[in-house]
Design an enzyme around this catalytic site. Sequence first.
Site, PDB file in Angstrom:
ATOM      1  N   HIS A  85       0.856  -1.197   0.000  1.00  0.00           N
ATOM      2  CA  HIS A  85       0.000   0.000   0.000  1.00  0.00           C
ATOM      3  C   HIS A  85       0.888   1.242   0.000  1.00  0.00           C
ATOM      4  O   HIS A  85       1.966   1.247   0.606  1.00  0.00           O
ATOM      5  CB  HIS A  85      -0.893  -0.010   1.248  1.00  0.00           C
ATOM      6  CG  HIS A  85      -1.924   1.058   1.223  1.00  0.00           C
ATOM      7  ND1 HIS A  85      -1.637   2.355   1.595  1.00  0.00           N
ATOM      8  CD2 HIS A  85      -3.227   1.058   0.833  1.00  0.00           C
ATOM      9  CE1 HIS A  85      -2.728   3.091   1.440  1.00  0.00           C
ATOM     10  NE2 HIS A  85      -3.705   2.329   0.980  1.00  0.00           N
ATOM     11  N   GLU A 155      -3.831   2.424  -7.369  1.00  0.00           N
ATOM     12  CA  GLU A 155      -4.144   3.498  -6.432  1.00  0.00           C
ATOM     13  C   GLU A 155      -3.169   4.647  -6.636  1.00  0.00           C
ATOM     14  O   GLU A 155      -2.051   4.612  -6.092  1.00  0.00           O
ATOM     15  CB  GLU A 155      -4.006   3.000  -4.988  1.00  0.00           C
ATOM     16  CG  GLU A 155      -4.990   1.932  -4.596  1.00  0.00           C
ATOM     17  CD  GLU A 155      -5.322   2.002  -3.108  1.00  0.00           C
ATOM     18  OE1 GLU A 155      -6.497   2.183  -2.781  1.00  0.00           O
ATOM     19  OE2 GLU A 155      -4.399   1.918  -2.289  1.00  0.00           O
TER      20      GLU A 155
HETATM   21  P1  PGA Z   1      -9.291   6.325   0.488  1.00  0.00           P
HETATM   22  O1  PGA Z   1      -8.125   5.242   0.720  1.00  0.00           O
HETATM   23  O2  PGA Z   1     -10.472   5.574  -0.053  1.00  0.00           O
HETATM   24  O3  PGA Z   1      -9.521   6.911   1.826  1.00  0.00           O
HETATM   25  O4  PGA Z   1      -8.757   7.327  -0.496  1.00  0.00           O
HETATM   26  C1  PGA Z   1      -7.929   4.209  -0.189  1.00  0.00           C
HETATM   27  C2  PGA Z   1      -6.757   3.377   0.220  1.00  0.00           C
HETATM   28  O5  PGA Z   1      -5.809   3.920   0.820  1.00  0.00           O
HETATM   29  O6  PGA Z   1      -6.710   2.172  -0.020  1.00  0.00           O
END
Ligand code: PGA
Length: 234
Positions: A85, A155
Amino acid sequence: MEKLIVANIKMNFTLDEALKYKEDIDKKYSNLVICPPYVYINDMKSSSYAIGSQDGFYKDKGAFTGEVSFLQLKSIGVEYSIIGHSERRHILGETDQIVKMKYDSCIDNQITPILCVGETKEERDTNKIDQVISRQLESIFDDKRSNKFCIIAYEPVWAIGTSVTPTLKEIEEVHISINNIMKKYNVEYKILYGGSVSLNNIEEFSKSDLIDGFLIGSASLNTSNLKQMLDIIM
Ligand code: PGA
């Protein structure tokens, strides 16, 4: 195809809040994975959803104070784990090499990895998205681990927790790049999008065949929101 929601609880909830959250999800969802903090994994296990961890350590056991291994996570019923992550890469200094060791350990322990990849704002502004995503994927996949299933979560770092997202077209472009890179490998995968997914945008994003589901942080902390999002993507 049914789209998946992975809820990343991050470092939130007291025990009481965690138990209340579990109780509130009172219907069985076959497309929901909840990733609680380690301390609540056992308490939050439920027949309504699958359990994932937010991370894990790449050695099975030994003198690694404070770490939790995938072997241990598997032994308490964890089926999925988020790996790499951006908060771990950028706040805790995890390198591609560490992420690779964690990925391999997940596979060895029969846990499905949810591998996060994504560019920073600066990398986007300097047209380095493909370069960054290729590097992050190529450092993970090799022939030895072929024929395995994994989940890739695109992401963009700048979209996490900011309420700002790429446009659907921009997300699709990256998902197409990921598909192109993954052609080289004999790995089955799904691609999720993550970064400020909410009730405001999930309907639009879920129309895309290139998006197999969502990794959701803040908007998943409220079960009423989460259930509405699950209804929308049905
Ligand atoms: P968020 O986080 O939906 O708060 O932007 C997503 C993540 O970090 O996986």
